[in-house]
Write an enzyme that holds these catalytic residues in place. Sequence first.
Site, PDB file in Angstrom:
ATOM      1  N   ASP A 106     -15.238 -20.750  43.153  1.00 12.84           N
ATOM      2  CA  ASP A 106     -15.417 -20.668  44.591  1.00 12.84           C
ATOM      3  C   ASP A 106     -14.079 -21.077  45.217  1.00 12.84           C
ATOM      4  OD1 ASP A 106     -18.308 -21.344  46.680  1.00 12.84           O
ATOM      5  OD2 ASP A 106     -16.418 -20.358  47.102  1.00 12.84           O
TER       6      ASP A 106
HETATM    7  C1  GLC Z   1     -17.031 -19.674  50.381  1.00 12.33           C
HETATM    8  C2  GLC Z   1     -18.429 -19.656  49.760  1.00 12.33           C
HETATM    9  C3  GLC Z   1     -18.662 -18.535  48.779  1.00 12.33           C
HETATM   10  C4  GLC Z   1     -17.906 -17.311  49.250  1.00 12.33           C
HETATM   11  C5  GLC Z   1     -16.425 -17.621  49.134  1.00 12.33           C
HETATM   12  C6  GLC Z   1     -15.548 -16.462  49.619  1.00 12.33           C
HETATM   13  O1  GLC Z   1     -16.547 -20.975  50.382  1.00 12.33           O
HETATM   14  O2  GLC Z   1     -18.877 -20.857  49.144  1.00 12.33           O
HETATM   15  O3  GLC Z   1     -20.067 -18.310  48.696  1.00 12.33           O
HETATM   16  O4  GLC Z   1     -18.240 -16.186  48.437  1.00 12.33           O
HETATM   17  O5  GLC Z   1     -16.062 -18.820  49.806  1.00 12.33           O
HETATM   18  O6  GLC Z   1     -15.694 -16.291  50.982  1.00 12.33           O
END
Ligand code: GLC
Length: 750
Positions: free
Chosen positions: A279
């Site tokens: 993440d």
């Molecule tokens: C965010 C979220 C994740 C998302 C990623 C890209 O922090 O936790 O679910 O896909 O970043 O935007």
Amino acid sequence: MKKILLTILSLCLSQVMWAQDYTKDVEKLLKKMTLEEKVGQMTQFTSSSDVTGPTLRGNVEKDVKAGHVGSLFNAVSADYTRKLQKMAVEETRLGIPLLFGYDVIHGFKTIFPIPLGEASSFDLELMQDAARVAAEEASAAGIHWTFAPMVDVSRDPRWGRVMEGAGEDTYYNSEVAKARVKGFQGDDLAATNTVLACAKHFLAYGAPQGGRDYHTVDMSLQTLHDVYLPPFKACVDAGVETFMTSFNEINGTPSTANPYLFKDILRDQWDFEGVVVTDYTAINELIPHGIAGDLPTAGQLALNAGIDMDMEGDVFLSTLVQSVKDGKVSEKDIDHAVRRILLVKFKLGLFDDPYRYCDAEREKSVTLSQDFKNRARKAAQRSIVLLKNENQILPLTLNNTKKIALIGPLAKSKKDVLGGWKAKGSPKQAKSLFEGMKAATKDKAELLYAKGCKMSGADTTGFAEALEVAQQSDVVVLAIGEPRTISGEAKSRSDINIPGVQTELLAHLKQAGKPIVVVLMNGRPLTLEREDELADALLETWHLGTMAGPAIADVIFGKYNPSGKLPMSFPRNVGQIPIFYNAKNTGRPFDPEKPSGYKSNYLDVPNTPLYAFGYGLSYTEFAYGDIKLSAETMEDQPITASIEVTNTGDYDGEEVVQLYIQDLIGKSTRPLKEMKGFEKIFLKKGETKTVTFTIAKEALTYHRWDMSEGVEAGDFNVYIGTSSDNVKQASFKLTKDFEASKQYNPIKSK
Ligand code: GLC
């Protein structure tokens, strides 16, 4: 003719590509790559056109041209992705195409209900279709990869991201996960209208202490395996191509540095061959987590845990080459990661044509089509849950309702109906409740309007005007709830009442003496004891997306008979949380029929939720017969449980028939009941259908204290009904112990 031939040719080509084994291609390319180019493939940056996290890298085009990027996210449109793809393909040494990712959570431009809303439909085909439409639109805008489905079980509505998932039940989350993966990926990844799906967030992100986003997760391995893991295994079984790590730690180890998750379970036990992306900056966050003192260590921990790609953190890119030289990580592990990344690019057909998704003509023709809007409206209708309907005031009939007062801060909202994670959904395209009701009433009834109050703050100066409008009407429709901005990521709430003075407005309007239909728009279960008491009818409509207004009007005026059921319990107050239907009995179970001291209960509130998991009314009534079992005992072969359901009311309608099982005595304590099946059926007025479920011993297993997986011989209850708290009961006996074929392996990777 030529176009038809070309289409047939490209279809055949894609079928060949999909079935093709790319091993040789991957190895051939890998051999040519330098260590720097390999680490570049393991790097993902966001473009600045959308921000979904705390930091921004800045000029990604320079990185792309330098061969430092394997994937970009938040870059959308056929033209913009073509421009960036050209840089990668034509300006880097090996011309390896980029992967474009984006959070297409519940639609791309045609926005569907938030996933928790869709999950209320208990209609798997509908949810698969919603993901299909999202993939059609996103792929037309150059997207290869969506960061969805989010399959985090959650039992805590204070956590803002419950809006993204399918609620509190493990079995149901697993079924929804499969549907969504299939919808996004289709049956041919080489086709240009399918995208990679991403099972997230691995693991147990939905169980943060206090429901506070990113907070600590601490739980037994038994609960981890029995409650939080199965939806991810369901994604693997459905062929998901990627996984995303979770921000949280589990029992002291942050997921992004946890080889037990990504090597022992994902790779060794489940044979997953896809890509694992972190993440957003989750590798960098190993430092504040307190398990790495610097970025090189953080990068080494992540790679050694089995992570393939670094989202936005710039840790792999800036430290792995040196870590290889220092002997802290092996280039062999880097090769494993790069193989998996190159493989998905081959599967998508990007090496055959890197620009195959950059088709501006297709983007224009498919986006926001009437067909997609119709499918969004259908999904929205079916996501609505009827919570209360005193004296059957709904549906409103226009022959005796001449003046309708539409009141409330959400009545005209075109923005909030899109919900959190709205991707490129635009309020301009959305239909508000006001617009939906205006179109439904036309010249048949007069629609009065007053805002009444805002969604936050204590200003009640609009109450007087709202009351006047209510007094002129035959019925009040009051649209209240949450703005889209207080659910989703980093949106935890310690108080889950309807914000501001909206409930006070409801109380104020009671003076008009008119029936009040409350339309709730929200991204999570709320505490609604007062609203339940004051409203004559209560519709849970969540944030329903682009076609919210027409869909709610369809239900209010009876064009669609509501069929939704709650995928999460609604607590009476925040003190009850966590409250979920599949709880344990405890050694001192409280019996409200025979209350006594020293039992497991509160002094100030019942143990039951305000609305239970699986609850939802209809405009009609359904009567359940008795459960018939095919046998009283189960040894090796499954048994079946059947029940007759009759529509005894005045409307045709749909019912979600739910199956729960209780294991009365185990080596470990067992939940009071667990969902093991459901079937949504349509019954005309007066019609009866028999619903039959198959119960197999494999569905009864659980993890005991020693982490062995199996089930003991003994007595079981079967429950079938309209809600987890409204069921018929039967019983059977399992005549011999059963051990699961694949047993838990002790934690191997250190
Ligand atoms: C965010 C979220 C994740 C998302 C990623 C890209 O922090 O936790 O679910 O896909 O970043 O935007």
